[in-house]
Each structure stands twice: as structure tokens, then as C-alpha cells.
Write a protein that holds these residues in place. Structure first.
Motif, PDB file in Angstrom:
ATOM      1  N   THR A  37       0.846  -1.139  -0.095  1.00  0.00           N
ATOM      2  CA  THR A  37       0.069  -0.051  -0.005  1.00  0.00           C
ATOM      3  C   THR A  37       0.841   1.450   0.088  1.00  0.00           C
ATOM      4  O   THR A  37       2.184   1.327   0.106  1.00  0.00           O
ATOM      5  CB  THR A  37      -0.978   0.005   1.241  1.00  0.00           C
ATOM      6  OG1 THR A  37      -0.224   0.203   2.389  1.00  0.00           O
ATOM      7  CG2 THR A  37      -1.705  -1.120   1.483  1.00  0.00           C
ATOM      8  N   LYS A  51     -15.832  -9.306   3.938  1.00  0.00           N
ATOM      9  CA  LYS A  51     -16.390  -7.903   3.723  1.00  0.00           C
ATOM     10  C   LYS A  51     -16.197  -7.822   2.194  1.00  0.00           C
ATOM     11  O   LYS A  51     -15.753  -8.374   1.338  1.00  0.00           O
ATOM     12  CB  LYS A  51     -15.044  -7.086   4.104  1.00  0.00           C
ATOM     13  CG  LYS A  51     -14.596  -7.045   5.553  1.00  0.00           C
ATOM     14  CD  LYS A  51     -13.629  -6.249   5.853  1.00  0.00           C
ATOM     15  CE  LYS A  51     -13.439  -6.137   7.428  1.00  0.00           C
ATOM     16  NZ  LYS A  51     -14.437  -5.339   8.229  1.00  0.00           N
ATOM     17  N   GLN A  78     -16.443   6.889  -2.020  1.00  0.00           N
ATOM     18  CA  GLN A  78     -15.708   6.058  -0.951  1.00  0.00           C
ATOM     19  C   GLN A  78     -16.057   6.346   0.490  1.00  0.00           C
ATOM     20  O   GLN A  78     -16.081   5.290   1.352  1.00  0.00           O
ATOM     21  CB  GLN A  78     -14.130   6.862  -0.971  1.00  0.00           C
ATOM     22  CG  GLN A  78     -13.483   6.438  -2.469  1.00  0.00           C
ATOM     23  CD  GLN A  78     -12.292   7.198  -2.703  1.00  0.00           C
ATOM     24  OE1 GLN A  78     -12.152   8.289  -2.057  1.00  0.00           O
ATOM     25  NE2 GLN A  78     -11.487   6.925  -3.494  1.00  0.00           N
ATOM     26  N   LYS A  79     -16.543   7.342   1.040  1.00  0.00           N
ATOM     27  CA  LYS A  79     -17.036   7.791   2.276  1.00  0.00           C
ATOM     28  C   LYS A  79     -18.192   6.940   2.417  1.00  0.00           C
ATOM     29  O   LYS A  79     -18.353   6.295   3.781  1.00  0.00           O
ATOM     30  CB  LYS A  79     -17.024   9.132   2.426  1.00  0.00           C
ATOM     31  CG  LYS A  79     -15.800   9.951   2.642  1.00  0.00           C
ATOM     32  CD  LYS A  79     -15.828  11.429   2.541  1.00  0.00           C
ATOM     33  CE  LYS A  79     -14.555  12.059   2.402  1.00  0.00           C
ATOM     34  NZ  LYS A  79     -14.703  13.572   1.960  1.00  0.00           N
ATOM     35  N   ALA A  82     -17.339   3.374   3.204  1.00  0.00           N
ATOM     36  CA  ALA A  82     -16.444   3.103   4.427  1.00  0.00           C
ATOM     37  C   ALA A  82     -17.750   3.084   5.555  1.00  0.00           C
ATOM     38  O   ALA A  82     -17.428   2.293   6.810  1.00  0.00           O
ATOM     39  CB  ALA A  82     -15.738   4.213   4.700  1.00  0.00           C
ATOM     40  N   VAL A  87     -14.919  -2.149   2.071  1.00  0.00           N
ATOM     41  CA  VAL A  87     -13.415  -1.749   1.856  1.00  0.00           C
ATOM     42  C   VAL A  87     -13.044  -1.242   0.471  1.00  0.00           C
ATOM     43  O   VAL A  87     -13.297  -2.123  -0.498  1.00  0.00           O
ATOM     44  CB  VAL A  87     -12.466  -2.907   2.246  1.00  0.00           C
ATOM     45  CG1 VAL A  87     -10.994  -2.657   1.886  1.00  0.00           C
ATOM     46  CG2 VAL A  87     -12.711  -3.643   3.684  1.00  0.00           C
ATOM     47  N   TRP A  88     -12.668  -0.124   0.283  1.00  0.00           N
ATOM     48  CA  TRP A  88     -12.509   0.609  -1.099  1.00  0.00           C
ATOM     49  C   TRP A  88     -10.955   0.735  -1.030  1.00  0.00           C
ATOM     50  O   TRP A  88     -10.350   1.588  -0.677  1.00  0.00           O
ATOM     51  CB  TRP A  88     -13.315   1.884  -1.163  1.00  0.00           C
ATOM     52  CG  TRP A  88     -13.243   2.470  -2.454  1.00  0.00           C
ATOM     53  CD1 TRP A  88     -12.192   2.829  -3.218  1.00  0.00           C
ATOM     54  CD2 TRP A  88     -14.513   2.754  -3.205  1.00  0.00           C
ATOM     55  NE1 TRP A  88     -12.743   3.468  -4.471  1.00  0.00           N
ATOM     56  CE2 TRP A  88     -13.874   3.616  -4.179  1.00  0.00           C
ATOM     57  CE3 TRP A  88     -15.883   2.851  -2.823  1.00  0.00           C
ATOM     58  CZ2 TRP A  88     -14.897   3.961  -5.261  1.00  0.00           C
ATOM     59  CZ3 TRP A  88     -16.701   3.110  -3.977  1.00  0.00           C
ATOM     60  CH2 TRP A  88     -16.258   3.938  -5.172  1.00  0.00           C
ATOM     61  N   LEU A  89     -10.648  -0.014  -2.348  1.00  0.00           N
ATOM     62  CA  LEU A  89      -9.081  -0.110  -2.493  1.00  0.00           C
ATOM     63  C   LEU A  89      -8.838   0.612  -3.836  1.00  0.00           C
ATOM     64  O   LEU A  89      -9.302   0.090  -4.853  1.00  0.00           O
ATOM     65  CB  LEU A  89      -8.626  -1.502  -2.632  1.00  0.00           C
ATOM     66  CG  LEU A  89      -8.841  -2.311  -1.267  1.00  0.00           C
ATOM     67  CD1 LEU A  89      -8.364  -3.683  -1.438  1.00  0.00           C
ATOM     68  CD2 LEU A  89      -8.160  -1.574  -0.033  1.00  0.00           C
ATOM     69  N   SER A 119      -9.882   3.014   1.471  1.00  0.00           N
ATOM     70  CA  SER A 119      -9.388   2.268   2.712  1.00  0.00           C
ATOM     71  C   SER A 119      -8.011   2.201   2.649  1.00  0.00           C
ATOM     72  O   SER A 119      -7.327   2.031   3.570  1.00  0.00           O
ATOM     73  CB  SER A 119      -9.909   1.100   2.663  1.00  0.00           C
ATOM     74  OG  SER A 119     -11.513   0.918   2.655  1.00  0.00           O
ATOM     75  N   ALA A 120      -7.601   2.055   1.616  1.00  0.00           N
ATOM     76  CA  ALA A 120      -5.856   2.013   1.053  1.00  0.00           C
ATOM     77  C   ALA A 120      -5.843   2.056  -0.318  1.00  0.00           C
ATOM     78  O   ALA A 120      -6.569   2.054  -1.137  1.00  0.00           O
ATOM     79  CB  ALA A 120      -5.407   0.577   1.552  1.00  0.00           C
TER      80      ALA A 120
END
Length: 203
Positions: A37, A51, A78-79, A82, A87-89, A119-120
């Protein structure tokens, strides 16, 4: 028709090559990966079992990506994700020396400046993850269900332009896919056409 031994070998090699870079398939297990990451951690997909996971291919220099970040559309999604435990990558598959390539520290700064909230951010400079999924554009989005099955792949929405004013008029494919999944429904539109800049893979 009989094929020569050489022709059969060539056909086998071509088939194996196709398998190595086959695109991920909806209703099949999402391709496994382990990645570094931007903030120096390591993430493997197996550790996220249970998840919902979103993969978002990105390139900060792409006008289509800028459309969705400068408007606040992707940061908002994204928010929202979350808040629901998703989990948003982000995934950066631009090769060194190519448009969109950044090191980890730069990726972190970019996200801070854009109020992004993934998330990352996964660094994929070899393109290994991108090719495993068949990612073509930035943005290109994938949704993985908690059981590890791929349930959506395609565009973030239905209007393939770089104009911010089109966002409000577009069908928000990723939002809809996540809503279907959260409600226990089959994703209504599991495959859509991605749009954006081509991913700048290593040649």
C-alpha cells in the motif's frame, strides 16, 4: 484436420498465455493478490474475506479521473462505502515513467489534497493485479462480495465523458451494485462498459 506438432505446441502456448492474463469473470472468485500500500503496509485479498471490497483503478493525471475527484463524486462514494463497512481500494497500475505513476508518499499526498477516502491505495507498478483483473481504463471498478465472488465490473457510471456536469445525469452503476449486494439481491447490471484513459501498463 491434422495439426503438426509445432502447431499444437503453438496453440497450447497461446492458450496458456490467455489464461495468464484472463479478465476476471463475474460470478467467479475474484483473482487473489497481495500488494504493497501507499503507506507501506501489505494487503492480501484473502484477509478481506467476509467484507465487501471495491477495487478502483486510478490515474490522477487522467481527465476522466479528475472529473470524478474534482467534483467530489468518487470521494463521496468512498466515504459512503466506508460508513457501510465496505473496503474501497484504489489501485495504481501505471508503470514507472508512464502517466499516473507515483510513489507511495505522493499517492498519500494526492489523496489528502483531493479529500479522497479510500481504505488503502495499492501500488501495482508491474501491472500484475491490473492484468489479472483485465483492468482497461482509469477509472475501472470492480465489486467483490463477502464470499470472494466478483459481482460487478465496469464503469463507475453510465455517461462516458470527462464533463463534471454529466455526473448528476448518469446512472451510478457502482452505487447501485453496492446497494443490490447490501440488500441481498443479485446485482442488476453486473457487467458494464468501463470508460476513461487506458491504463499505462509496462510494455
Amino acid at each position: 484436420m491434422k495439426l503438426s506438432k509445432r502447431a499444437l505446441l503453438a496453440l497450447a502456448a497461446a492458450s496458456l498465455g490467455g489464461l495468464a492474463f484472463a479478465a476476471a469473470t463475474v460470478d467467479q472468485p475474484a483473482p487473489a493478490f497481495t500488494a504493497q500500500t501507499a503507506d507501506g503496509r501489505s494487503i492480501d485479498l484473502a484477509s478481506l474475506r467476509g467484507k465487501t471490497v471495491v477495487l478502483e483503478w486510478t490515474n490522477h493525471d487522467c481527465p476522466y479521473v479528475r472529473k470524478h475527484y474534482e467534483s467530489g463524486n468518487i470521494p463521496a462514494q468512498q466515504k459512503e462505502a466506508a460508513d457501510k463497512g465496505v473496503v474501497w481500494l484504489q489501485v495504481i497500475s501505471s508503470a514507472p515513467g508512464q502517466q499516473g505513476f507515483v510513489d507511495g508518499a505522493t499517492a498519500v499526498k494526492l489523496n489528502a489534497s483531493r479529500a479522497a477516502a479510500p481504505s488503502a491505495t495499492l501500488l501495482d507498478p508491474t501491472g500484475q493485479i491490473g492484468k489479472a483483473y483485465g483492468a482497461q481504463t482509469t477509472p475501472h471498478l470492480y465489486v467483490i462480495a463477502p464470499d470472494g465472488q466478483l459481482v460487478y465490473k465496469g464503469g463507475i457510471d453510465s455517461i462516458a465523458t470527462s464533463k463534471k456536469e454529466d455526473i448528476a445525469k448518469a446512472e451510478p452503476y457502482v452505487r447501485l451494485a453496492l446497494a443490490d449486494l447490501a440488500a441481498g439481491r443479485k446485482v442488476a447490471q453486473p457487467n458494464t462498459r468501463p470508460y476513461g484513459c487506458s491504463i499505462k501498463y509496462a510494455s
